[in-house]
Structures are given as C-alpha cells and as structure tokens.
Design a protein around this motif. Sequence first.
Motif, PDB file in Angstrom:
ATOM      1  N   PHE A   1      -4.151 -10.996  -9.503  1.00 22.90           N
ATOM      2  CA  PHE A   1      -4.121  -9.983  -8.451  1.00 22.90           C
ATOM      3  C   PHE A   1      -4.365 -10.626  -7.086  1.00 22.90           C
ATOM      4  O   PHE A   1      -3.606 -10.405  -6.140  1.00 22.90           O
ATOM      5  CB  PHE A   1      -5.174  -8.906  -8.726  1.00 22.90           C
ATOM      6  N   LYS A   2      -5.407 -11.440  -6.994  1.00 24.74           N
ATOM      7  CA  LYS A   2      -5.733 -12.084  -5.721  1.00 24.74           C
ATOM      8  C   LYS A   2      -4.613 -13.018  -5.281  1.00 24.74           C
ATOM      9  O   LYS A   2      -4.281 -13.089  -4.098  1.00 24.74           O
ATOM     10  CB  LYS A   2      -7.050 -12.834  -5.813  1.00 24.74           C
ATOM     11  N   LYS A   3      -4.008 -13.726  -6.219  1.00 22.75           N
ATOM     12  CA  LYS A   3      -2.908 -14.638  -5.901  1.00 22.75           C
ATOM     13  C   LYS A   3      -1.719 -13.867  -5.313  1.00 22.75           C
ATOM     14  O   LYS A   3      -1.076 -14.328  -4.385  1.00 22.75           O
ATOM     15  CB  LYS A   3      -2.473 -15.396  -7.157  1.00 22.75           C
ATOM     16  N   ASN A   4      -1.431 -12.700  -5.845  1.00 23.41           N
ATOM     17  CA  ASN A   4      -0.265 -11.931  -5.423  1.00 23.41           C
ATOM     18  C   ASN A   4      -0.526 -10.990  -4.247  1.00 23.41           C
ATOM     19  O   ASN A   4       0.383 -10.691  -3.482  1.00 23.41           O
ATOM     20  CB  ASN A   4       0.291 -11.124  -6.604  1.00 23.41           C
ATOM     21  N   VAL A   5      -1.747 -10.498  -4.124  1.00 18.97           N
ATOM     22  CA  VAL A   5      -2.051  -9.474  -3.118  1.00 18.97           C
ATOM     23  C   VAL A   5      -2.908 -10.023  -1.976  1.00 18.97           C
ATOM     24  O   VAL A   5      -2.860  -9.508  -0.864  1.00 18.97           O
ATOM     25  CB  VAL A   5      -2.742  -8.260  -3.788  1.00 18.97           C
ATOM     26  N   GLY A   6      -3.689 -11.052  -2.263  1.00 17.81           N
ATOM     27  CA  GLY A   6      -4.573 -11.609  -1.247  1.00 17.81           C
ATOM     28  C   GLY A   6      -5.940 -10.950  -1.211  1.00 17.81           C
ATOM     29  O   GLY A   6      -6.771 -11.268  -0.367  1.00 17.81           O
ATOM     30  N   LYS A   7      -6.157 -10.008  -2.133  1.00 19.60           N
ATOM     31  CA  LYS A   7      -7.440  -9.316  -2.271  1.00 19.60           C
ATOM     32  C   LYS A   7      -7.750  -9.196  -3.750  1.00 19.60           C
ATOM     33  O   LYS A   7      -6.841  -9.201  -4.572  1.00 19.60           O
ATOM     34  CB  LYS A   7      -7.368  -7.889  -1.713  1.00 19.60           C
ATOM     35  N   THR A   8      -9.021  -9.016  -4.067  1.00 16.20           N
ATOM     36  CA  THR A   8      -9.379  -8.701  -5.453  1.00 16.20           C
ATOM     37  C   THR A   8      -9.004  -7.243  -5.705  1.00 16.20           C
ATOM     38  O   THR A   8      -8.822  -6.465  -4.756  1.00 16.20           O
ATOM     39  CB  THR A   8     -10.885  -8.890  -5.703  1.00 16.20           C
ATOM     40  N   PRO A   9      -8.894  -6.837  -6.966  1.00 17.56           N
ATOM     41  CA  PRO A   9      -8.606  -5.429  -7.250  1.00 17.56           C
ATOM     42  C   PRO A   9      -9.642  -4.486  -6.625  1.00 17.56           C
ATOM     43  O   PRO A   9      -9.282  -3.419  -6.120  1.00 17.56           O
ATOM     44  CB  PRO A   9      -8.636  -5.356  -8.775  1.00 17.56           C
ATOM     45  N   THR A  10     -10.907  -4.877  -6.634  1.00 21.56           N
ATOM     46  CA  THR A  10     -11.959  -4.048  -6.045  1.00 21.56           C
ATOM     47  C   THR A  10     -11.752  -3.901  -4.537  1.00 21.56           C
ATOM     48  O   THR A  10     -11.839  -2.789  -3.998  1.00 21.56           O
ATOM     49  CB  THR A  10     -13.348  -4.641  -6.342  1.00 21.56           C
ATOM     50  N   GLU A  11     -11.465  -4.999  -3.869  1.00 22.10           N
ATOM     51  CA  GLU A  11     -11.202  -4.953  -2.428  1.00 22.10           C
ATOM     52  C   GLU A  11      -9.982  -4.078  -2.132  1.00 22.10           C
ATOM     53  O   GLU A  11      -9.993  -3.290  -1.188  1.00 22.10           O
ATOM     54  CB  GLU A  11     -10.982  -6.355  -1.875  1.00 22.10           C
TER      55      GLU A  11
ATOM     56  N   GLY B   1      -1.167  -4.912 -19.115  1.00 20.05           N
ATOM     57  CA  GLY B   1      -0.985  -5.994 -20.079  1.00 20.05           C
ATOM     58  C   GLY B   1      -1.890  -7.199 -19.961  1.00 20.05           C
ATOM     59  O   GLY B   1      -1.632  -8.224 -20.598  1.00 20.05           O
ATOM     60  N   PHE B   2      -2.951  -7.114 -19.182  1.00 18.55           N
ATOM     61  CA  PHE B   2      -3.910  -8.215 -19.137  1.00 18.55           C
ATOM     62  C   PHE B   2      -5.012  -7.943 -20.151  1.00 18.55           C
ATOM     63  O   PHE B   2      -5.400  -6.799 -20.359  1.00 18.55           O
ATOM     64  CB  PHE B   2      -4.528  -8.346 -17.734  1.00 18.55           C
ATOM     65  N   ASN B   3      -5.512  -9.012 -20.763  1.00 16.89           N
ATOM     66  CA  ASN B   3      -6.570  -8.868 -21.760  1.00 16.89           C
ATOM     67  C   ASN B   3      -7.948  -9.223 -21.229  1.00 16.89           C
ATOM     68  O   ASN B   3      -8.941  -8.971 -21.886  1.00 16.89           O
ATOM     69  CB  ASN B   3      -6.269  -9.738 -22.986  1.00 16.89           C
ATOM     70  N   SER B   4      -7.993  -9.822 -20.043  1.00 15.75           N
ATOM     71  CA  SER B   4      -9.299 -10.170 -19.485  1.00 15.75           C
ATOM     72  C   SER B   4      -9.337  -9.841 -17.997  1.00 15.75           C
ATOM     73  O   SER B   4      -8.332  -9.959 -17.294  1.00 15.75           O
ATOM     74  CB  SER B   4      -9.624 -11.650 -19.696  1.00 15.75           C
ATOM     75  N   ARG B   5     -10.511  -9.450 -17.568  1.00 17.57           N
ATOM     76  CA  ARG B   5     -10.677  -9.100 -16.155  1.00 17.57           C
ATOM     77  C   ARG B   5     -10.489 -10.323 -15.268  1.00 17.57           C
ATOM     78  O   ARG B   5      -9.907 -10.230 -14.183  1.00 17.57           O
ATOM     79  CB  ARG B   5     -12.047  -8.474 -15.931  1.00 17.57           C
ATOM     80  N   SER B   6     -10.964 -11.475 -15.719  1.00 17.24           N
ATOM     81  CA  SER B   6     -10.851 -12.671 -14.878  1.00 17.24           C
ATOM     82  C   SER B   6      -9.388 -13.070 -14.669  1.00 17.24           C
ATOM     83  O   SER B   6      -8.999 -13.434 -13.557  1.00 17.24           O
ATOM     84  CB  SER B   6     -11.670 -13.835 -15.442  1.00 17.24           C
ATOM     85  N   ALA B   7      -8.574 -12.996 -15.719  1.00 19.12           N
ATOM     86  CA  ALA B   7      -7.150 -13.315 -15.571  1.00 19.12           C
ATOM     87  C   ALA B   7      -6.475 -12.310 -14.635  1.00 19.12           C
ATOM     88  O   ALA B   7      -5.651 -12.676 -13.791  1.00 19.12           O
ATOM     89  CB  ALA B   7      -6.458 -13.321 -16.929  1.00 19.12           C
ATOM     90  N   PHE B   8      -6.831 -11.037 -14.775  1.00 15.25           N
ATOM     91  CA  PHE B   8      -6.280 -10.001 -13.912  1.00 15.25           C
ATOM     92  C   PHE B   8      -6.693 -10.233 -12.461  1.00 15.25           C
ATOM     93  O   PHE B   8      -5.863 -10.203 -11.554  1.00 15.25           O
ATOM     94  CB  PHE B   8      -6.750  -8.626 -14.388  1.00 15.25           C
ATOM     95  N   ASN B   9      -7.989 -10.494 -12.238  1.00 17.88           N
ATOM     96  CA  ASN B   9      -8.473 -10.730 -10.878  1.00 17.88           C
ATOM     97  C   ASN B   9      -7.787 -11.927 -10.233  1.00 17.88           C
ATOM     98  O   ASN B   9      -7.403 -11.884  -9.058  1.00 17.88           O
ATOM     99  CB  ASN B   9      -9.986 -10.937 -10.862  1.00 17.88           C
ATOM    100  N   THR B  10      -7.627 -13.002 -10.982  1.00 21.24           N
ATOM    101  CA  THR B  10      -6.986 -14.205 -10.462  1.00 21.24           C
ATOM    102  C   THR B  10      -5.536 -13.929 -10.073  1.00 21.24           C
ATOM    103  O   THR B  10      -5.092 -14.281  -8.978  1.00 21.24           O
ATOM    104  CB  THR B  10      -7.050 -15.347 -11.500  1.00 21.24           C
TER     105      THR B  10
END
Length: 87
Positions: A72-82, A61-70
């Motif tokens: 994701f990192k906030k909740n997981v502590g890593k970027t999706p790629t990491e 349900g995200f429309n932009s990669r930057s919103a998703f990355n932000t």
Amino acid sequence: DIERQIEHYVTGRYSAKYRHARASLLSAVWQGAFNKYRIQEAQKILRTGSYNIKEVYYQVGFNSRSAFNTAFKKNVGKTPTEFKKSE
C-alpha cells in the motif's frame, strides 16, 4: 558461423540463464501490476468507511498486514491508516 551461434544461444547455458532471468523479470512485473490493482481496489473499499483495515486486506487477497502495508505504501505513498484518516 551464424548457425552455430544461434544454436549455442538457443540450446546452451546462456539460453537457460536468459530464460530464467526473463521468467523472473516477467514474474516481478506481473506481481507488481497485480499488487497495484489490489491496492486500487483496497483504496475504493477504504473510502467507503464500511470495513476495517484487516477486513480490507483479506478482501483484496493479502494474508498479512505487513505485506499489505508495504504494498500500500509503495503504491499510494501512505500507510492504509494514514490513507483512511485522510479520506
């Protein structure tokens, strides 16, 4: 007297400001909880290895990669790629 104070609280400017602040807080809490759920779902999908990151963020349900990355990192502590590389 107490009745006037209650009336002022319920009908006055303070009440309008309080209601707005409360609504904003509830909205922020809801958005945070909803994003946390979406990121947990994204983690499950990423673990399968079947989808690339763009497909995953659209699926949850995200429309932009930057919103998703932000988020994701906030909740997981890593970027999706990491995260994907570490799984």
